[in-house]
Design an enzyme around this catalytic site. Structure first.
Site, mmCIF file in Angstrom:
data_model
loop_
_atom_site.group_PDB
_atom_site.id
_atom_site.type_symbol
_atom_site.label_atom_id
_atom_site.label_comp_id
_atom_site.label_asym_id
_atom_site.label_seq_id
_atom_site.Cartn_x
_atom_site.Cartn_y
_atom_site.Cartn_z
ATOM 1 N N HIS A 499 -3.037 1.496 -5.479
ATOM 2 C CA HIS A 499 -3.665 1.817 -4.915
ATOM 3 C C HIS A 499 -4.957 0.878 -5.708
ATOM 4 C CE1 HIS A 499 -6.593 5.606 -3.387
ATOM 5 N NE2 HIS A 499 -7.153 5.921 -4.720
ATOM 6 N N GLU A 500 -5.194 1.528 -7.182
ATOM 7 C CA GLU A 500 -6.414 1.584 -7.795
ATOM 8 C C GLU A 500 -6.845 -0.205 -8.190
ATOM 9 O OE1 GLU A 500 -8.341 3.674 -8.925
ATOM 10 O OE2 GLU A 500 -6.562 5.470 -8.912
ATOM 11 N N HIS A 503 -9.269 -0.552 -4.753
ATOM 12 C CA HIS A 503 -10.728 -0.651 -5.249
ATOM 13 C C HIS A 503 -11.398 -1.666 -6.221
ATOM 14 C CE1 HIS A 503 -10.803 4.210 -4.009
ATOM 15 N NE2 HIS A 503 -9.993 4.570 -4.931
ATOM 16 N N HIS A 506 -12.612 -4.338 -3.858
ATOM 17 C CA HIS A 506 -13.272 -4.232 -3.300
ATOM 18 C C HIS A 506 -14.737 -4.335 -3.947
ATOM 19 C CE1 HIS A 506 -15.568 -0.841 -0.934
ATOM 20 N NE2 HIS A 506 -16.334 -1.721 -0.167
HETATM 21 ZN ZN LIG Z 1 -9.047 5.848 -5.324
#
Ligand SMILES: [Zn+2]
Length: 713
Positions: A499-500, A503, A506
């Site tokens: 998940h991290e 980011h 991105h």
């Molecule tokens: Zn998040």
């Protein structure tokens, strides 16, 4: 001028810090100068953690704000007619020193704080908020932006420039720049009242949660909790001078962790009710009057800014655009979700009977009997999985491997870059063509001086105007192993790593000219899309086989274990999705109140709002009740709690697109990078998604992924 958010997991802190972009010309560094006075000379302008001292931050903030205000004044007072360059580009270049200190400080204060840094944060937060007002309520500055915006069609701007102008213009208007002086004064007054009420709410809630813990006299009433938890409860009681008793403290949610194991039903009920009424005791910690004032003042602020209600104001610059769109999106889940809640409730009621009990299911029974159903149905033991998840192996052979397969990235360990804490790992990220993409820090282990949860942000934001490449970090809270022992983590921790890192991608793939539009500087109901999307690769068969290896034997995880993980993933979703949907709908109802609505009776309002959801709110109450819903009354998520669900729709739908197009391939990855991950906020979110997928987002894959039947198709 950019706002940087720490991007947390569901419910975690998302701290918005005003940061700002570059000074025109900083003085050259002299010996003994503040380390933030000039750009870092390290690779990628990485922060000089080898020389930065705690005492450097506050003077750097003050100096940074002073420099930027002077720069802003110069832009606003410029006798030359406004141009894109002398106004917007100049603003983008302003505040470099403030940018450097803010990004370093907010990273460190969250991950590795101490009393000195906490003190700086308390002192600097209101100063930063006033600094922002000084810029956005500067009438001369706004006139220049407005003049440009009004003739935008004749300016022959490139698409990214046009978007920058649009975003700045919108930010000024949302901050109240268009109001007359009397209304500006009203707005400042409303903002002041709102901010003190929000602070009051936070403080009351902290006190209410502390006072709300359940005190038990008799150890037998805690049966089922386990020796460790009972000892902790005895210790907690002792700390409050309740020697010989037991204290079960409250968590911030409606459901309390102990409810899944407490055997005594009366204790379960008592604990649940302590939580449910924590902030409604009619004492000094009762938050209800504060809430009805907040709801009313927010409605007035929205009206002043030209919106029918506060939700409409908040949603206007989000992907959903209107409260109706966010509300409608959730309503589409209701039929399948309500049916699943009914099925789960029946299954749990049957388990209660099987246990030889004869009572009707109540919310305080759900977690305990759901846990029994889970064990019987899936036989999944977290302990059996852990030997396959060693943190460095998961990172290098799993997280990095997926990024290599999808995007062609490779990673090189850098031990020459200074870190703020010795456990932090640094890697250089190398792009598919061999060029340097950025720098990446990983700070995985729990410390007493680290905030809870997991998050991502930048130490340096990407901008070709400023000549900066992204310097990104991921922070988590995994248990640190004893020296010499392997760091084994749970599958939920593995998911957090993916998940991290989503980011991070991105942020790393950003290729914007302007920092304001760069990377993760996007709407709240878009920003969790890349991160939740990246979670899917943790269970991709090729990726899983590459990283899930027994740390002692090197053996790949057996197929039956993999199967158990996949099956258990859809368990109890009627509850876990239902409590979030109920809370998100309650949030939107509160912020749909018009300015002329009378002050609300909080309990009556909540009851009516929940009854409208169409969900089984008796068995599955909202994850947060109005009176302890910190996200919306104190933490900046007002009319925004739905965003966690909205982005889940986007990511599950996109993953369905990948599956339909061959899954884990470079071709698919390059397309996703090109059309989503590298775009920052250079386009509006709806068109961006449609260009990638060829249609609007669909809720079907999300429901399927949650184990719920797709809506009436
Ligand atoms: Zn998040």
């Amino acid at each position: 001028m950019t706002r940087t958010a720490l991007l947390g997991t569901v419910g975690a802190l998302a701290l918005a810090a005003l940061t700002a972009a570059p000074a025109l010309a900083a003085k050259p560094a002299t010996t003994g100068a503040n380390p933030f006075a000039s750009p870092s000379t390290l690779p990628f302008e990485a922060p000089r953690f080898d020389v930065i001292k705690d005492a450097d931050y506050l003077p750097a903030f003050r100096q940074g704000m002073k420099i930027q205000l002077a720069e802003i004044k110069k832009i606003a007072d410029n006798p030359a007619a406004p141009t894109f360059d002398n106004t917007l580009v100049a603003m983008e270049k302003s505040g470099r020193m403030l940018d450097r200190v803010s990004l370093a400080f907010f990273g460190v204060v969250q991950a590795n704080t101490n009393d000195a840094l906490d003190k700086v944060q308390t002192e600097v937060s209101p100063l930063l908020s006033q600094h922002q007002d000084a810029i956005y309520l500067n009438a001369k500055l706004f006139q220049r932006v407005k003049a440009l915006y009004d003739k935008r069609d004749s300016l022959k701007l490139a698409p990214e420039q046009a978007q920058l102008l649009k975003v700045y213009h919108e930010q000024f208007i949302r901050a109240g720049a268009q109001l007359n002086d009397a209304d500006k004064a009203k707005l400042r007054d409303l903002n002041t009242q709102l901010s003190s009420l929000e602070t009051a709410f936070q403080q009351k809630l902290v006190a209410a949660a502390k006072a709300g813990g359940l005190v038990v006299d008799d150890k037998a009433k805690l049966a089922g909790l386990g020796d460790g938890a009972i000892a902790a409860a005895a210790e907690a009681a002792k700390e409050r001078k309740l020697d010989g008793k037991y204290l079960v403290p409250l968590q911030n949610t409606t459901q309390q962790p102990a409810l899944s194991s407490l055997d005594d039903r009366a204790t379960r009920q008592a604990l649940f009710e302590r939580g449910w009424t924590r902030a409604e005791m009619g004492d000094a910690n009762d938050t209800r009057a504060t809430i009805s004032d907040l709801a009313s003042l927010r409605a007035q602020k929205a009206k002043l800014l030209g919106f029918p209600n506060y939700a409409a104001y908040v949603l206007a610059d989000q992907m959903a655009v209107t409260p109706e769109a966010a509300q409608g999106f959730m309503q589409r889940m209701v039929p399948a979700l309500a049916a699943e809640q009914k099925r789960e409730a029946a299954e749990i009621q049957a388990q209660i009977k099987k246990d030889g009990q004869d009572f009707a299911l109540q919310p305080w029974d759900w977690a305990k009997y759901a846990e029994e159903v889970r064990k019987a149905k899936y036989d999944l033991d977290d302990g059996a999985l852990k030997p396959y998840f060693e943190v460095r192996t998961v990172l290098e052979e799993g997280v990095f491997y997926a990024a290599n397969q999808l995007y062609g990235l490779t990673f090189k360990r850098r031990t020459d870059i200074p870190v703020y804490q010795p456990d932090v790992l640094v890697y250089e990220v190398i792009d598919k063509d061999g060029s340097a993409l950025g720098l990446m820090y990983f700070d995985y282990f729990k410390r007493d001086n680290k905030s809870g949860g997991a998050w991502m942000s930048n130490f340096v934001q990407q901008s070709t105007l400023l000549g900066t490449k992204p310097v990104v970090y991921n922070v988590c809270n995994f248990t640190k192993p004893a020296p010499g022992q392997p760091a084994l983590i749970s599958f939920s921790d593995v998911t957090t790593m993916f998940h991290e890192f989503g980011h991070a991608l991105h942020g790393l793939f950003a290729k914007q000219t302007y920092e304001t539009l760069s990377g993760t500087n996007v709407a709240r109901d878009f920003v969790e899309f890349p991160s939740q999307f990246n979670e899917h690769w943790a269970l991709d068969p090729k990726v899983l086989a590459h990283y899930a290896k027994n740390h002692q034997t090197g053996e790949t995880m057996p197929a039956d274990l993999v199967e158990k993980i996949k099956k258990a993933a859809t368990f109890n979703q009627g509850y876990s999705l239902g409590e979030v949907v109920a809370a998100a709908m309650l949030d939107l109802e509160w912020h749909a109140l018009p300015a002329d609505a009378p002050k609300q009776d909080v309990d009556a309002f909540e009851k009516a709002a929940l009854a409208k959801t169409g969900l089984d709110v008796d068995d599955v109450p909202p994850r947060y009740r109005s009176s302890y819903f910190l996200h919306i009354w104190g933490n900046g998520y007002a009319a925004g709690y739905y965003a966690y669900l909205w982005t889940e729709m986007l990511d599950d739908d996109s993953y369905a697109w990948f599956k339909a197009h061959g899954g884990l391939t470079r071709e698919n990855g390059d397309r996703f990078r090109e059309m989503i991950l590298s775009k920052g906020h250079t386009e509006e979110y709806g068109p961006m998604f449609r260009a990638f997928y060829g249609k609007d987002p669909d809720i079907g894959p999300m429901l399927e992924n949650r184990g719920l039947a797709p809506e009436g198709k």
